[in-house]
Design an enzyme around this catalytic site. Structure first.
Site, PDB file in Angstrom:
ATOM      1  N   ARG A 144       0.806  -1.229   0.000  1.00 21.16           N
ATOM      2  CA  ARG A 144       0.000   0.000   0.000  1.00 21.16           C
ATOM      3  C   ARG A 144       0.833   1.270   0.000  1.00 21.16           C
ATOM      4  O   ARG A 144       0.346   2.344  -0.324  1.00 21.16           O
ATOM      5  CB  ARG A 144      -0.994  -0.067   1.170  1.00 21.16           C
ATOM      6  N   GLU A 181       3.972 -10.782  14.649  1.00 25.78           N
ATOM      7  CA  GLU A 181       3.505 -11.285  15.941  1.00 25.78           C
ATOM      8  C   GLU A 181       3.957 -12.749  16.114  1.00 25.78           C
ATOM      9  O   GLU A 181       4.402 -13.149  17.175  1.00 25.78           O
ATOM     10  CB  GLU A 181       1.988 -11.168  16.010  1.00 25.78           C
TER      11      GLU A 181
HETATM   12  O1  LIG Z   1       3.487  -1.874  11.514  1.00 26.09           O
HETATM   13  P1  LIG Z   1       3.396  -3.300  11.090  1.00 26.09           P
HETATM   14  O2  LIG Z   1       2.920  -4.209  12.181  1.00 26.09           O
HETATM   15  O3  LIG Z   1       4.657  -3.787  10.452  1.00 26.09           O
HETATM   16  O4  LIG Z   1       2.240  -3.409  10.003  1.00 26.09           O
HETATM   17  C1  LIG Z   1       2.041  -2.459   9.003  1.00 26.09           C
HETATM   18  C2  LIG Z   1       2.099  -3.088   7.651  1.00 26.09           C
HETATM   19  O5  LIG Z   1       1.038  -4.059   7.534  1.00 26.09           O
HETATM   20  C3  LIG Z   1       0.317  -3.803   6.328  1.00 26.09           C
HETATM   21  O6  LIG Z   1       0.904  -4.426   5.249  1.00 26.09           O
HETATM   22  P2  LIG Z   1       0.863  -6.003   5.054  1.00 26.09           P
HETATM   23  O7  LIG Z   1       2.111  -6.589   5.651  1.00 26.09           O
HETATM   24  O8  LIG Z   1      -0.449  -6.511   5.509  1.00 26.09           O
HETATM   25  O9  LIG Z   1       1.047  -6.172   3.491  1.00 26.09           O
HETATM   26  P3  LIG Z   1       0.195  -5.656   2.231  1.00 26.09           P
HETATM   27  O10 LIG Z   1       0.305  -4.151   2.200  1.00 26.09           O
HETATM   28  O11 LIG Z   1       0.925  -6.306   1.113  1.00 26.09           O
HETATM   29  O12 LIG Z   1      -1.220  -6.112   2.398  1.00 26.09           O
HETATM   30  C4  LIG Z   1       0.438  -2.305   6.159  1.00 26.09           C
HETATM   31  O13 LIG Z   1       0.168  -1.909   4.828  1.00 26.09           O
HETATM   32  C5  LIG Z   1       1.861  -2.039   6.579  1.00 26.09           C
HETATM   33  O14 LIG Z   1       2.789  -2.210   5.531  1.00 26.09           O
HETATM   34  N1  LIG Z   2      -5.800  -3.376  11.331  1.00 22.13           N
HETATM   35  C1  LIG Z   2      -5.166  -3.255  10.151  1.00 22.13           C
HETATM   36  N2  LIG Z   2      -5.848  -2.792   9.070  1.00 22.13           N
HETATM   37  C2  LIG Z   2      -5.213  -2.679   7.880  1.00 22.13           C
HETATM   38  N3  LIG Z   2      -3.939  -3.001   7.668  1.00 22.13           N
HETATM   39  C3  LIG Z   2      -3.236  -3.459   8.725  1.00 22.13           C
HETATM   40  N4  LIG Z   2      -1.930  -3.845   8.838  1.00 22.13           N
HETATM   41  C4  LIG Z   2      -1.734  -4.236  10.101  1.00 22.13           C
HETATM   42  N5  LIG Z   2      -2.847  -4.091  10.836  1.00 22.13           N
HETATM   43  C5  LIG Z   2      -3.807  -3.601   9.987  1.00 22.13           C
END
Ligand SMILES: O=P(O)(O)OC[C@H]1O[C@H](OP(=O)(O)OP(=O)(O)O)[C@H](O)[C@@H]1O
Ligand SMILES: Nc1ncnc2[nH]cnc12
Length: 258
Positions: A144, A181
């Site tokens: 994202r 986690e």
């Molecule tokens: O602060 P953190 O605990 O590290 O989590 C935040 C990350 O989690 C989500 O991405 P995700 O890893 O779900 O990947 P995606 O964007 O590919 O869905 C979000 O877009 C951040 O990159």
């Molecule tokens: N609650 C949440 N919603 C969307 N993206 C996330 N990445 C980690 N936690 C999330």
């Protein structure tokens, strides 16, 4: 590796249809004026699917109690405009309970992308903050961060560097592992994409535990880049991700307090 274990868990009965005001921590970099911290239901953008508001507030570090001069009045009017933008952005983010698994409250930014004004305001707020900061690199974290990073990079005259999940980049890479986690994940960056001494901004949509941003900072600092700041649209403050950034400044627009 499935990393959904990262997502903020919350009990279904903590969901609310009326937003509550939250007070941002003093050490947070956040914007917006204090008089409009509550997001009103009437200001929400209507979407066809679920839109539960979860105690989310636009953020407001600046406190002005009275206007003593024309300049102050003008500044307050400007801040009101800024608050309107943040309130709209906050309202445009859809909150989906129990996705991708039970107990998780998912902050869905795809609805923000459907609202052309809120999406543009999001980019503008970042551009206004970073346009005069001599940033030469905007690094966006997959996936994202790839949505918000490139328009900001173009507007401030910086290059965009993607930080990708493992085995996606075709060239030589450097990697950083980070903890989830349960278990670990990795992000990678192309060797040669940045040079020592460059000034970088790291962009993602959301900070939860802070593991992703922490790894992104390490990756850039390993090659001598100066990480000026990290910026996200949303922060989940309960997960205290900010504390994992080693004192690196973090700028966020929307506080998704549970
Ligand atoms: O602060 P953190 O605990 O590290 O989590 C935040 C990350 O989690 C989500 O991405 P995700 O890893 O779900 O990947 P995606 O964007 O590919 O869905 C979000 O877009 C951040 O990159
Ligand atoms: N609650 C949440 N919603 C969307 N993206 C996330 N990445 C980690 N936690 C999330």
């Amino acid at each position: 590796m499935e990393n959904s274990s990262l997502f903020l868990s919350s009990s279904p009965n903590s969901l609310s249809l009326s937003p509550t005001k939250t007070t941002p921590a003093a050490d947070c970099i956040r914007i917006g004026a204090p008089r409009t911290t509550t997001v009103l239901a009437s200001s929400r953008v209507e979407f066809p699917s679920i839109r539960l508001h979860h105690s989310r507030s636009p953020l407001s570090p600046l406190c002005c109690t009275a206007s003593e001069s024309v300049k102050e009045e003008q500044e307050m009017a400007l801040k009101d405009g800024q608050d309107d933008r943040i309130a709209r952005i906050s309202s445009a983010i859809r909150v989906i309970p129990n996705f991708p698994k039970p107990g998780i409250l998912f902050q869905d930014i795809t609805t923000l992308l459907l609202d052309t004004k809120a999406f543009k305001d999001t980019i503008d707020l970042f551009v206004e903050r970073y346009k005069d900061k001599r940033i030469s690199v905007v690094a966006g974290v997959e996936a994202r961060g790839f949505i918000f990073g490139p328009p900001i990079a173009l507007a401030i005259g910086a290059k965009f560097v993607p930080m990708r999940k493992p085995h996606k980049l075709p060239g030589e890479v450097i990697s950083e592992e980070y903890s989830l986690e349960y278990g670990t994940d990795k992000i990678e960056m192309h060797v040669g994409a940045v040079e020592a001494g460059e000034r970088a901004l790291i962009i993602d949509d959301l900070i939860a535990t802070g593991g992703t941003l922490c790894a992104a900072i390490r990756l850039l600092e390993r090659v001598g880049v100066d990480v000026v700041e990290c910026a996200c649209v949303i922060e989940l403050p309960e997960l205290k991700g900010r504390a994992r950034l080693g004192g690196k400044p973090l700028f966020v627009l929307v506080d998704a307090a549970a």
